[in-house]
Design an enzyme around this catalytic site. Sequence first.
Site, PDB file in Angstrom:
ATOM      1  CG  ASP A   9      -1.568   1.153   1.748  1.00  0.00           C
ATOM      2  OD1 ASP A   9      -2.283   1.857  -0.092  1.00  0.00           O
ATOM      3  OD2 ASP A   9      -2.090   1.681   2.641  1.00  0.00           O
ATOM      4  CG  ASP A  11      -1.948   7.252   0.723  1.00  0.00           C
ATOM      5  OD1 ASP A  11      -1.331   8.437   0.684  1.00  0.00           O
ATOM      6  OD2 ASP A  11      -2.728   7.531  -0.026  1.00  0.00           O
ATOM      7  N   GLY A  46      -7.337   3.843   4.035  1.00  0.00           N
ATOM      8  CA  GLY A  46      -7.190   2.119   3.262  1.00  0.00           C
ATOM      9  C   GLY A  46      -8.729   2.957   2.121  1.00  0.00           C
ATOM     10  CB  SER A 116      -4.413   7.230  -3.572  1.00  0.00           C
ATOM     11  OG  SER A 116      -4.035   8.733  -4.074  1.00  0.00           O
ATOM     12  CG  ASN A 118      -3.875  12.605  -5.915  1.00  0.00           C
ATOM     13  OD1 ASN A 118      -3.917  13.309  -6.514  1.00  0.00           O
ATOM     14  ND2 ASN A 118      -4.592  12.928  -4.560  1.00  0.00           N
ATOM     15  CG  ASP A 170      -1.925   2.050   6.388  1.00  0.00           C
ATOM     16  OD1 ASP A 170      -2.002   1.683   5.674  1.00  0.00           O
ATOM     17  OD2 ASP A 170      -2.373   3.511   6.949  1.00  0.00           O
TER      18      ASP A 170
END
Length: 219
Positions: A9, A11, A46, A116, A118, A170
């Site tokens: 992942d 972020d 998430g 995301s 982004n 996370d």
Amino acid sequence: MSLKAVIFDLDGVIVSTDEFHYQGWKRMADEEGIYFDRKINEDLRGVSRMESLRIVLKKALREYSTEEKAVLADRKNKYYKELLQNITPNDILPGTLDVLRELDKRNIKTAIASSSKNAWRILELIGLSSAFDAVADGNDIKNSKPDPEVFLLAAKRLSIDPFDCVGVEDAEAGIDSILAANMKAVGLGYASAYPKAHYRVKDLTCIDIEKLLLGRDVD
Ligand code: BG6
Ligand code: MG
């Protein structure tokens, strides 16, 4: 048997953007007179932008139309992107580069699986846009975590069977996504307290590469 790929992942695992997401949602919610706090923010970890908005709007005092929701999501994203501009390679979370180096030495493939939209922007800002063998992000998928789609797509782009992959997350929604993809799940940070993860550690500095590649804690 050792696994063949590690799918991260972004972020909260490679870079900590949580505070910027919080600030973006908080600014938008305050402008709209919608109650929002850090506890509600935890539920956004998430999950996709539109699903996050759905959670934020649970505290709204009125209904919002589909068009209005799109405007609110865009506005939050604008605030978030303003804050993102300040991130640099110094914001790569501790342990990340060492783990990537160790995996490279062992010829283990790596990928990003992020909700995301982004993700590429962030990877460029932190100087890691060519550090992974594949990237799957929020622009590529219909169903956000906890659906397995983004992890499955990352494995497909690596041409590796999901069964031979381990995912690192996370967020609880992310761990559920990894498990639904039939991969081994490593929980970091917030997800290190989530019992469903096969191997749980505080952050990437504490990760044992052997355990990571077995996808379980062997102590
Ligand atoms: C995830 C974050 O990686 O991306 C979530 O953990 C966020 O908090 C989601 O909502 C979507 O992000 P973006 O950048 O597409 O708004
Ligand atoms: Mg995350």
